[in-house]
Structure formats: C-alpha cells, structure tokens
Design a protein around this motif. Structure first.
Motif, short mmCIF file in Angstrom:
data_model
loop_
_atom_site.label_atom_id
_atom_site.label_comp_id
_atom_site.label_asym_id
_atom_site.label_seq_id
_atom_site.Cartn_x
_atom_site.Cartn_y
_atom_site.Cartn_z
N UNK A 322 0.83 -1.21 0.00
CA UNK A 322 0.00 0.00 0.00
C UNK A 322 0.86 1.26 0.00
N UNK A 323 1.95 1.20 0.79
CA UNK A 323 2.84 2.36 0.89
C UNK A 323 3.52 2.63 -0.46
N UNK A 324 3.97 1.56 -1.09
CA UNK A 324 4.62 1.72 -2.40
C UNK A 324 3.66 2.36 -3.39
N UNK A 325 2.43 1.86 -3.41
CA UNK A 325 1.45 2.40 -4.36
C UNK A 325 1.12 3.86 -4.03
N UNK A 326 1.07 4.16 -2.75
CA UNK A 326 0.81 5.55 -2.37
C UNK A 326 1.92 6.45 -2.91
N UNK A 327 3.17 6.01 -2.81
CA UNK A 327 4.27 6.83 -3.34
C UNK A 327 4.19 6.93 -4.86
N UNK A 328 3.89 5.82 -5.52
CA UNK A 328 3.82 5.85 -6.99
C UNK A 328 2.81 6.89 -7.48
N UNK A 329 1.74 7.07 -6.70
CA UNK A 329 0.75 8.08 -7.10
C UNK A 329 1.30 9.50 -6.98
N UNK A 330 2.32 9.70 -6.16
CA UNK A 330 2.89 11.06 -6.06
C UNK A 330 3.71 11.41 -7.30
N UNK A 331 3.94 10.43 -8.15
CA UNK A 331 4.73 10.67 -9.37
C UNK A 331 3.88 11.11 -10.55
N UNK A 332 2.59 11.29 -10.31
CA UNK A 332 1.70 11.75 -11.39
C UNK A 332 1.88 13.25 -11.58
N UNK A 333 2.14 13.64 -12.82
CA UNK A 333 2.40 15.04 -13.15
C UNK A 333 1.17 15.62 -13.83
N UNK A 334 0.33 16.29 -13.01
CA UNK A 334 -0.92 16.81 -13.57
C UNK A 334 -0.70 17.98 -14.52
N UNK A 335 0.37 18.74 -14.28
CA UNK A 335 0.61 19.85 -15.22
C UNK A 335 1.05 19.31 -16.58
N UNK A 336 1.77 18.18 -16.57
CA UNK A 336 2.22 17.58 -17.83
C UNK A 336 1.03 17.15 -18.69
N UNK A 337 0.06 16.52 -18.04
CA UNK A 337 -1.06 15.99 -18.84
C UNK A 337 -2.12 17.05 -19.15
N UNK A 338 -1.93 18.26 -18.64
CA UNK A 338 -2.88 19.31 -19.02
C UNK A 338 -2.19 20.46 -19.73
N UNK A 339 -0.90 20.28 -20.03
CA UNK A 339 -0.14 21.35 -20.68
C UNK A 339 -0.61 21.52 -22.13
N UNK A 340 -1.19 22.68 -22.42
CA UNK A 340 -1.77 22.89 -23.75
C UNK A 340 -0.72 22.80 -24.86
N UNK A 341 0.54 23.03 -24.51
CA UNK A 341 1.61 22.94 -25.52
C UNK A 341 1.79 21.51 -26.04
N UNK A 342 1.23 20.56 -25.29
CA UNK A 342 1.36 19.16 -25.71
C UNK A 342 0.17 18.68 -26.53
N UNK A 343 -0.87 19.50 -26.56
CA UNK A 343 -2.12 19.05 -27.19
C UNK A 343 -2.20 19.47 -28.65
N UNK A 344 -3.28 19.04 -29.26
CA UNK A 344 -3.59 19.44 -30.63
C UNK A 344 -3.37 20.95 -30.78
N UNK A 345 -2.60 21.37 -31.78
CA UNK A 345 -2.36 22.81 -31.93
C UNK A 345 -3.67 23.55 -32.19
N UNK A 346 -3.78 24.80 -31.71
CA UNK A 346 -5.00 25.57 -31.96
C UNK A 346 -5.20 25.82 -33.45
N UNK A 347 -6.42 25.91 -33.87
CA UNK A 347 -6.78 26.16 -35.28
C UNK A 347 -6.25 25.09 -36.23
N UNK A 348 -6.11 23.88 -35.71
CA UNK A 348 -5.57 22.81 -36.56
C UNK A 348 -6.71 22.12 -37.30
N UNK A 349 -6.57 22.04 -38.61
CA UNK A 349 -7.61 21.38 -39.40
C UNK A 349 -7.07 20.07 -39.94
N UNK A 350 -7.82 19.00 -39.73
CA UNK A 350 -7.40 17.69 -40.25
C UNK A 350 -7.57 17.66 -41.76
#
Lengths: 350, 289
Positions: A322-350
């Motif tokens: 349980x302790x190991x899993x609790x620590x592993x969850x602290x390694x989640x980077x929420x800013x990384x997965x919501x960083x708009x620079x990583x997403x579909x570019x704005x005004x992008x047309x397929x």
C-alpha cells in the motif's frame, strides 16, 4: 506560474566542441528540470521552437496514416501521459490488435539506449519510420505522405522555418523527434517535495513508500527519471523461446541475438505510472496492485532473470504494498497531462 | 525570454553549421593539400617547375567490377563454385567513405560518399515504404568522382556498409542513402538501420537446390578496406581505377546448402561474410587510361 514558483528550470545550451569530425553542436530548445541530468544525444537534430511546433502538428495529423484516420495521438493520448490505456491497441489502419502495449511518451530526451520495448531503434529519428510504415499501424506510403504534406501551406512554410528545406521524409522524422523530446515531465507532487517547494509535502505513508521504492525498485527504475532506460528480465515468464511473430516474445534477444538478452524488455519510467495502465510490454497487469504483487510474490525464475530480483519475490507485506502504491501516485504530473503545448495545436484542421 | 531566443538562435546557427561541416572540412582539407603541395616541391612532378602547384582537378571513375573468379558476374546464370552451383538474382552493397590517398599520404576524402552498388532484376519492395512498390532492374558498378585534386595516388580506401553515425540515424541525409530502396530495415526486424549487403539466388549441390539470401548489417560489421595500386596513379592522366570484386570469395568458408539464410540471426556467419568482403573479395584490377 506555479512551475516557476515551485521548480526552477534551467535553460541549457551546451556546446560540446569537437568530436573527430570537428564541430559538434548540441543545443536544446526545451527546459531541463534542475534535478534532472543533462540529456545526452547526438542525432544531428538540434531542437528549435519551429521544429517542435512542426513536430506537434505532425503528431496530431491524420495525414500520417494510410486511411487518413489516425495520427500518432490515436495511440499516444496526452491525457494518459501519451499512452493509450489499452492492452493491445487496434487503432491501426488494419484494425488488427498489436502485439505489444503502446508505451507512454515523456522524458525521451534522456532515452539514449534505444526505443521500442526491445530497443530496436537507436533514436527517435530512426524509430518513427516503424509506426509510420508498419502494416498494422499507420501503413503510410511515404511518397504519398510528402505529396499530402506539400498540399498544406502551413507545412510548406513550417518545414522551411524549421529546417530551411522543403518537405521531406527525413525532416518529418526530425520534427517528430523534436516534439517528443520536448515532452518533459518533472512537476509531480514528488518533484515539488523533492525540490522543497514551499507548501509541498508527502504523507507519512508516501514517505515510507518512497523508502521502499528506493530499496526495492530503484535498481532499475533509477534516479530522478525513475528508469535506467535499459533492458531487464523482470520475471514475467519462465520461458522466452517462442520465436513466433518475428521473435516478439523473446525480448531484446530479437535485436541482439544474444542469448543473455532473452526475456529482457525496456524499463519504463515510474513517473506517471498511475496514468499508464495496463502494465508491462504485454500489458499483463491492469492495476498497480497486480504489479506490486508480481514483484512481491509472482517472480518467475529463468536463466536471464535480473539478479536484482529475488527469485521468490520481495515478500512485501500488505502494508508495504500500500505504501509503495501511495508513493507511486505522487509521481503523477498533472501539469504535464494538461499542458496545452502538448495538445492538438489551436486552429488545426485535419 | 532573451535567453530562450538566444538558444533558438544558436540552435539554428549550429544546425546550419552542422549541415555544412563535412563540406567545410573537405574544403579545408583540399586547402591544406594545396598548401602542402605549394610548400613541398617534392609533391610536384619532376617535370613541373619547382614551387608550382597543380591547380587542375578532374574526374576519376572507380569501377567495382563484380566477378566470379575470372568470369564476369551475371544474374540468372550458373556459376560453379567448388562442388556447388550458384545462380544469383541479387547483388547489392553500400560502398561508403571513399578516400584517395596520395603517395605522400595525403587523403582526399570524397564528399557525400555513400553509393549503392548493385546488379538486380526488378525487385518487389512492396510493404517497405509503401504497399506496392517495384524497384526497377539495375546494374551499377561505377562511381564517378568529380573534382579529384590532381595528384599521384597510391591507394583507395572505402568501407562496405554504412558508418554508425548514419546507420543509427535514418533521418540523416548523405550521398545515395535512402530508406526507399530496400537496403534498410525500418520495420521490426533487426535494428532500424541499413542493410550493408544483400546477395541472393539459388544454390545447387547434387540433387539438392535451395534459395539463399545472405545479408550483412549492424555497426560491428562495418569494415574498411584499403586497396593499394601496384604503381601510383596520376589522376590527371588516368581515367579511373577498376577494382575486381570476386563474389565467390564473399562465401569463403560458408556452406550455402547448410546455411542458406545468413543475417543478424546467424551473427557469426554474418560476420564471416563481412570479413570476407573486407579482406579478400575486393582487389586491384586495372587502371583505365
């Protein structure tokens, strides 16, 4: 702002002079976290803002597939740290499930021991041609791709700006490599704690987990990147002699043909691990609990089993797990997965 | 932001420097060669007045003449090698990093030096970089070197295969390197890298016939060969150099009936083939005048 407030980043422009050919410039157009090592790669593809931006467009562009329906992001979703959450994805052009689990994409600037689960490509610049052309992935006709990209004004100018060259397949690879190297994940709860950011803390359970991870896991999941990028047999099976599907079950052996590499697969990072289920090259485990249980009591012996792993497992108590899993969850980077620079570019047309 | 802009500026600057570094280095080498020849009278031919450096540069044709022993190599034709009869349908190999060495030991490094030598029928390359693809039949044995600095050359140095810098990185462009001609592995087998040589056909021994395919690759098998000329070759007077490539010698010590498939999976045999290519198969043939 909270990135700057909590973690101070450095911009590194390193110029290492003179390999045997003379000038050997290396420059990085992305930010290197202060607690990370210097990335070392020499692929003749220095990053630039224009190259990264071009790579980002290509990464999300369905034109890169034969049926113009899937892009790199179809199997590498930024919200899942660029993994796909599936055991064996079948998003490919042929709709056939793949034989290996789609890996997460981040901190690849440090991945200099080979890409793919068996390290079959030396760098991102060579790796990209496999998913682009593989029959069960994008199955793209590379000549056709250049024609399609040339029909888009934004690409014609984008390649000029990034490479001062017209659209060509080599620069497609370079741009995608630049974008992927720009995906740096280093702002998890753990990082803020590690860098003594004001107000950052771990719970007692998480700290105990961190101690256990250091003792038991960081032989392979080394350092701040939480991976050695190397290849290990972590005791998933006793037998790796099945040579079917071009040796895909044999691990790194299928690349090196060295008997000592049977059953060895690349160490993935523990960063963002709570986002990247299922786990292992063949996605055998669907939860972190199953993974930790494997290392605790499920290790299977074979000649190439990593010597760091006890044959009978680490015998972790329920509380330790349980302790190991609790620590592993602290390694989640929420800013990384919501960083708009990583997403579909704005005004992008397929 | 100032620092970031600066870094982007440096990135662009070094990118362009990087692109031209080989050319730059070659220009510098040629310059040094010219300087040496100007300063050392011994470099000039006896007929020339001392101190006058040769300023001409010209064309030289290097021919890799494929043979089986004394016979010319050809596709779809039986050749007896020992107790076996070989019939080829493919002969392909990369020649790279050609260097001409003067009698003084100065090296002229041929720029963009990646050449595919081959003799092939139509090749079906479907499923490599596109679903359907045919590579047209081709025979190519010559490399035409332009702008060879005038001089007396004693040897030629080259490698079979592709050096690790380019072999490990399919996005780098140089010479004839391409992933579009079937001489690279871009999908899942081997490393993502170039195939250094590929020779295929059928082999017959007694009543037994087998198809064979012998391929080399991987950085460890990249080997360099120096061929010395029996007498110095004056580049201004000579049209070129013929190197004899004895394909039979490539298979020295290899039994194609026993091991008709040689590639990364048969690493020691692949290395033997690469060694044969680099040590025995290619010798000086003649000078073209």
């Amino acid at each position: 702002m909270h990135i700057i407030g909590s973690v101070s980043f450095v911009i590194a422009v390193t110029i290492t002079a003179c390999d045997k050919n003379g000038i050997n410039p290396k420059s990085y157009g992305f930010l290197i976290p202060e607690h990370f090592p210097q990335p070392i790669f020499d692929t003749g593809n220095p990053s630039s803002r224009e190259g990264i931006e071009l790579g980002r467009m290509l990464f999300y562009d369905n034109k890169l597939s034969a049926n113009n329906k899937i892009s790199c992001a179809s199997c590498h979703d930024p919200k899942l740290a660029f993994s796909d959450g599936l055991q064996f994805g079948s998003a490919g052009v042929s709709a056939t499930p793949l034989l290996r689990h789609s890996p997460a994409l981040f901190n690849l600037a440090w991945a200099n021991k080979g890409l793919f689960w068996d390290g079959g490509a030396t760098n991102l610049e060579s790796q990209v041609f496999a998913p682009l052309t593989a029959h069960d992935e994008m199955a793209q006709d590379l000549d056709q791709l250049i024609i399609e990209l040339n029909s888009v004004a934004r690409y014609v100018s984008g390649f000029q700006e990034a490479f001062n060259q017209p659209v060509n397949i080599q620069n497609v690879a370079k741009a995608l490599a630049q974008f992927q190297r720009s995906l740096v994940s280093a702002n998890s709860k753990y990082d803020r704690y590690r860098l003594k950011t004001k107000g950052a803390s771990l719970t007692m359970e998480e700290i105990k987990g961190q101690v256990l991870v250091k003792q038991k896991c960081q032989g392979c999941h080394v350092g701040e990147l939480f991976t050695d990028f190397d290849f290990h047999n972590n005791g998933l099976d006793t037998d790796f002699s099945d040579a079917g599907h071009e040796g895909i079950y044999m691990g790194r052996f299928r690349i090196t043909y060295d008997i000592n590499d049977l059953g060895k697969f690349k160490t993935p990072s523990l960063r963002n691990v709570a986002l990247t289920s299922p786990y292992m090259h063949n996605a055998r485990f669907s939860t972190l609990e199953e993974v930790v249980e494997h290392y605790s009591s499920g290790i299977k012996g074979s000649v190439t089993l990593d010597p760091l792993l006890p044959r009978n497992g680490f015998k972790l108590s329920a509380q330790e797990q349980k302790q190991i899993i609790a620590f592993l969850h602290t390694l989640t980077d929420h800013t990384f997965i919501s960083d708009q620079k990583h997403f579909l570019p704005p005004n992008f047309e397929q | 932001m100032g620092i970031l802009r600066l870094s982007v500026f440096y990135a662009t600057l070094f990118n362009s420097l990087y692109k031209y570094q080989d050319k730059l280095i070659n220009m510098i080498r040629i310059f040094i060669l010219a300087l040496i020849s100007a300063l050392c009278p011994s470099y000039s031919e006896a007929k020339n007045p001392p101190g006058v450096m040769p300023t001409t540069s010209g064309e030289l044709v290097i021919t890799f003449d494929a043979r089986i022993g004394n016979k010319d190599f050809a596709l779809n034709q039986d050749f007896n090698i020992g107790s076996q009869t070989l019939n080829f349908n493919k002969l392909r190999y990369w020649v790279s990093n050609l260097v001409l060495i003067t009698v003084q030991g100065t090296e002229y490094i041929v720029p963009d030096s990646y050449f595919l030598m081959e003799e092939v029928d139509d090749l079906n390359l479907s499923g490599t970089i596109k679903d359907k693809m045919t590579y047209p039949a081709n025979k190519r044995e010559t490399i035409t070197l332009k702008n060879v600095p005038a001089g007396k050359y004693k040897s030629v140095k080259f490698s079979i295969g592709v050096d690790s810098k380019f072999n490990d990185n399919l996005s780098l462009r140089a010479g004839e390197l391409t992933i579009a001609n079937g001489m690279s592995s871009i999908v899942w087998m081997w490393h993502s890298s170039y195939i250094f040589s590929s020779i295929a056909g059928s082999v017959k021994q007694g009543a037994e016939t087998k198809d064979f395919k012998v391929e080399t690759g991987l950085n460890a098998n990249y080997q360099t060969r120096t061929v010395d000329f029996p007498a110095p070759i004056n580049s201004t007077a000579s049209k070129g150099i013929v190197l004899n490539v004895d394909v039979a010698k490539v298979f020295d010590g290899i039994d194609l009936i026993k091991t008709p498939l040689i590639n990364a999976m048969t690493a020691p045999l692949m290395t033997s083939v690469a060694n044969n290519q680099a040590t025995k198969a290619i010798v000086f043939g003649s000078e073209t005048k």
